[in-house]
Design a protein around this motif. Structure first.
Motif, PDB file in Angstrom:
ATOM      1  N   ASP A  71     -42.415  -2.489  -5.122  1.00  0.00           N
ATOM      2  CA  ASP A  71     -40.991  -2.162  -5.082  1.00  0.00           C
ATOM      3  C   ASP A  71     -40.546  -1.831  -6.501  1.00  0.00           C
ATOM      4  N   GLU A  72     -39.348  -1.331  -6.610  1.00  0.00           N
ATOM      5  CA  GLU A  72     -38.768  -0.997  -7.905  1.00  0.00           C
ATOM      6  C   GLU A  72     -37.578  -1.908  -8.171  1.00  0.00           C
ATOM      7  N   TYR A  73     -37.233  -2.051  -9.431  1.00  0.00           N
ATOM      8  CA  TYR A  73     -36.010  -2.769  -9.799  1.00  0.00           C
ATOM      9  C   TYR A  73     -35.430  -2.091 -11.039  1.00  0.00           C
ATOM     10  N   MET A  81     -35.123   3.580 -16.702  1.00  0.00           N
ATOM     11  CA  MET A  81     -34.135   2.892 -15.886  1.00  0.00           C
ATOM     12  C   MET A  81     -34.791   1.951 -14.881  1.00  0.00           C
ATOM     13  N   TYR A  82     -35.896   2.390 -14.264  1.00  0.00           N
ATOM     14  CA  TYR A  82     -36.535   1.601 -13.217  1.00  0.00           C
ATOM     15  C   TYR A  82     -37.938   1.182 -13.630  1.00  0.00           C
ATOM     16  N   GLN A  83     -38.275  -0.078 -13.347  1.00  0.00           N
ATOM     17  CA  GLN A  83     -39.626  -0.584 -13.478  1.00  0.00           C
ATOM     18  C   GLN A  83     -40.165  -0.927 -12.089  1.00  0.00           C
ATOM     19  N   VAL A  95     -48.189  -9.971  -9.052  1.00  0.00           N
ATOM     20  CA  VAL A  95     -49.465  -9.465  -9.569  1.00  0.00           C
ATOM     21  C   VAL A  95     -49.266  -8.840 -10.950  1.00  0.00           C
ATOM     22  N   ASP A  96     -48.293  -7.932 -11.073  1.00  0.00           N
ATOM     23  CA  ASP A  96     -48.067  -7.275 -12.355  1.00  0.00           C
ATOM     24  C   ASP A  96     -46.712  -6.574 -12.330  1.00  0.00           C
ATOM     25  N   ILE A  97     -46.251  -6.221 -13.537  1.00  0.00           N
ATOM     26  CA  ILE A  97     -45.019  -5.466 -13.738  1.00  0.00           C
ATOM     27  C   ILE A  97     -45.379  -4.200 -14.502  1.00  0.00           C
ATOM     28  N   LEU A  98     -44.952  -3.051 -13.988  1.00  0.00           N
ATOM     29  CA  LEU A  98     -45.280  -1.765 -14.606  1.00  0.00           C
ATOM     30  C   LEU A  98     -44.048  -1.192 -15.303  1.00  0.00           C
ATOM     31  N   PRO A  99     -44.243  -0.477 -16.424  1.00  0.00           N
ATOM     32  CA  PRO A  99     -43.105  -0.079 -17.269  1.00  0.00           C
ATOM     33  C   PRO A  99     -42.203   0.992 -16.696  1.00  0.00           C
ATOM     34  N   LYS A 100     -42.721   1.847 -15.797  1.00  0.00           N
ATOM     35  CA  LYS A 100     -41.857   2.913 -15.296  1.00  0.00           C
ATOM     36  C   LYS A 100     -42.285   3.350 -13.903  1.00  0.00           C
ATOM     37  N   ARG A 101     -41.325   3.902 -13.192  1.00  0.00           N
ATOM     38  CA  ARG A 101     -41.554   4.411 -11.841  1.00  0.00           C
ATOM     39  C   ARG A 101     -41.842   5.899 -11.941  1.00  0.00           C
ATOM     40  N   ASP A 102     -43.126   6.217 -12.039  1.00  0.00           N
ATOM     41  CA  ASP A 102     -43.545   7.596 -12.230  1.00  0.00           C
ATOM     42  C   ASP A 102     -44.861   7.795 -11.484  1.00  0.00           C
ATOM     43  N   THR A 103     -44.987   8.906 -10.778  1.00  0.00           N
ATOM     44  CA  THR A 103     -46.170   9.148  -9.962  1.00  0.00           C
ATOM     45  C   THR A 103     -47.436   9.132 -10.801  1.00  0.00           C
ATOM     46  N   PHE A 301     -39.972  -8.586 -21.661  1.00  0.00           N
ATOM     47  CA  PHE A 301     -39.397  -8.666 -20.315  1.00  0.00           C
ATOM     48  C   PHE A 301     -40.501  -8.971 -19.301  1.00  0.00           C
ATOM     49  N   ARG A 302     -41.627  -8.300 -19.432  1.00  0.00           N
ATOM     50  CA  ARG A 302     -42.756  -8.511 -18.514  1.00  0.00           C
ATOM     51  C   ARG A 302     -43.269  -9.943 -18.603  1.00  0.00           C
ATOM     52  N   VAL A 303     -43.417 -10.455 -19.815  1.00  0.00           N
ATOM     53  CA  VAL A 303     -43.888 -11.829 -19.994  1.00  0.00           C
ATOM     54  C   VAL A 303     -42.935 -12.824 -19.344  1.00  0.00           C
ATOM     55  N   ARG A 304     -41.638 -12.625 -19.540  1.00  0.00           N
ATOM     56  CA  ARG A 304     -40.656 -13.541 -18.951  1.00  0.00           C
ATOM     57  C   ARG A 304     -40.734 -13.513 -17.426  1.00  0.00           C
ATOM     58  N   ILE A 305     -40.891 -12.314 -16.855  1.00  0.00           N
ATOM     59  CA  ILE A 305     -40.955 -12.193 -15.397  1.00  0.00           C
ATOM     60  C   ILE A 305     -42.211 -12.861 -14.857  1.00  0.00           C
ATOM     61  N   LEU A 306     -43.359 -12.615 -15.492  1.00  0.00           N
ATOM     62  CA  LEU A 306     -44.612 -13.192 -15.019  1.00  0.00           C
ATOM     63  C   LEU A 306     -44.624 -14.705 -15.176  1.00  0.00           C
ATOM     64  N   LEU A 307     -43.994 -15.213 -16.232  1.00  0.00           N
ATOM     65  CA  LEU A 307     -43.928 -16.660 -16.408  1.00  0.00           C
ATOM     66  C   LEU A 307     -42.988 -17.308 -15.398  1.00  0.00           C
ATOM     67  N   LEU A 308     -42.025 -16.535 -14.901  1.00  0.00           N
ATOM     68  CA  LEU A 308     -41.157 -17.065 -13.850  1.00  0.00           C
ATOM     69  C   LEU A 308     -41.923 -17.267 -12.547  1.00  0.00           C
ATOM     70  N   SER A 309     -42.988 -16.498 -12.382  1.00  0.00           N
ATOM     71  CA  SER A 309     -43.836 -16.704 -11.226  1.00  0.00           C
ATOM     72  C   SER A 309     -44.637 -17.984 -11.459  1.00  0.00           C
TER      73      SER A 309
END
Length: 319
Positions: A71-73, A81-83, A95-103, A301-309
């Motif tokens: 999903d995107e956020y 704008m979207y990750q 599992v992971d957070i990706l920096p951008k929503r791009d094909t 931002f990615r580290v904070r999100i993954l640590l929240l898991s």
């Protein structure tokens, strides 16, 4: 004329923060809070908290889950704008957070996994995004794509809401009734109170189009009582024919969208998988972003999100 560092068990060499204070600081990074709040609780400066957060590096996973959610956020980090968030829906973990929503970026990311790792993915749950579907069909040709049930049902609810707004503007004498009782149209009929049933009957009495749209919504919800694939396919086709015969402009695009996503929509009501956990993670990300007034640096931002898991936080801190 020399300076010597005292040897003791509670402060590492060349550091001024104790080991217990550092451990407390790292544990706070796995909670919802701002860097300023962490600095006050740890009795250090904000720049120190940011510096230690930047030192954390959580590597990309090696394996992919059997049931993958994507999903995107809206993160607004690193100029994007979207990750993208990827989750394990069986184990309820990020599992992971990706920096951008791009094909191209998504394809390049999944290409880093071996063919054997990608073949481990059996089911992919997503919203009705053509971009995600294109990427997943390219990288996981043998996986079953499942449209999230919530997003499918939400399209029908939005169609009813557009009819209500149109009728609210057209029927000026009843505009207040249609405006302040819009929640009744979305509520389960079995959970309506007596006064709400009376209001619902009044709303449906004053507008034929709204009555037809409400009937389409109730008819679509009956799909939850059907379990076999042939019956679900037959019922969706009958529902689309009813939509076409209703001549409601707000429902005119359902024939195209549901036909394009027909196999994925059928999977949504046959398979027990949904993106509910992923949406919950998105909600936590929004809370973290809001209380922090935005996090522009993607890696932090990615580290904070993954640590929240919880799973990622526990395994990282124990290591």
């Amino acid at each position: 004329n020399h300076t010597f560092i005292e040897k003791n068990p509670f402060v590492s060499r060349y550091l001024r923060l104790s080991k217990s204070n550092l451990e407390y600081l790292f544990r706070q990074l796995g909670e919802k809070g701002t860097f300023t709040e962490m600095a006050k609780r740890s009795d250090v400066s904000v720049s120190t908290v940011i510096r230690y957060c930047s030192k954390l590096a959580i590597p990309k996973p090696v394996q992919l889950p059997t049931v993958l959610g994507i999903d995107e956020y809206k993160g607004n980090a690193e100029g994007q704008m979207y990750q993208v968030i990827i989750t394990d829906l069986n184990n309820h973990s990020i599992v992971d957070i990706l920096p951008k929503r791009d094909t191209r970026a998504l394809i390049q990311y999944f290409k880093t996994f071996s063919k054997e790792a990608r073949e481990q993915v059996k089911y992919i749950v997503m919203d009705m995004s053509p971009l995600f579907r294109l990427v997943m069909q390219t990288m996981f040709p043998h996986a079953h794509i499942v449209a999230d049930r919530y997003h499918v049902c939400r399209l029908v609810d939005w169609g009813l809401e557009r009819v209500r707004k149109r009728e609210q503007k057209r029927l000026v004498a009843h505009s207040r009734t249609l405006k302040y009782n819009r929640r009744i149209l979305m509520k389960n009929p079995g959970k309506l109170t007596e006064s709400e049933r009376i209001k619902l009957l009044e709303i449906l009495r004053i507008s034929d189009d709204l009555r037809r749209a409400y009937g389409l919504r109730l008819a679509f919800r009956k799909i939850f009582r059907i379990y076999s694939i042939p019956n679900i396919e037959r019922y969706i086709q009958l529902w689309l024919n009813t939509v076409e015969n209703s001549h409601l402009p707000e429902f005119s695009n359902f024939k195209t969208s549901f036909t394009s996503w027909f196999p994925q929509i059928v999977n949504a009501f046959v398979l027990p998988y949904s993106n509910g956990f992923t949406e919950g993670c998105n909600n936590n990300i929004k809370v973290l972003k809001r209380i922090s007034y935005g996090l522009r640096h993607f890696d932090r931002f990615r580290v904070r999100i993954l640590l929240l898991s919880r799973k990622n936080s526990t395994s990282y801190l124990n290591s």
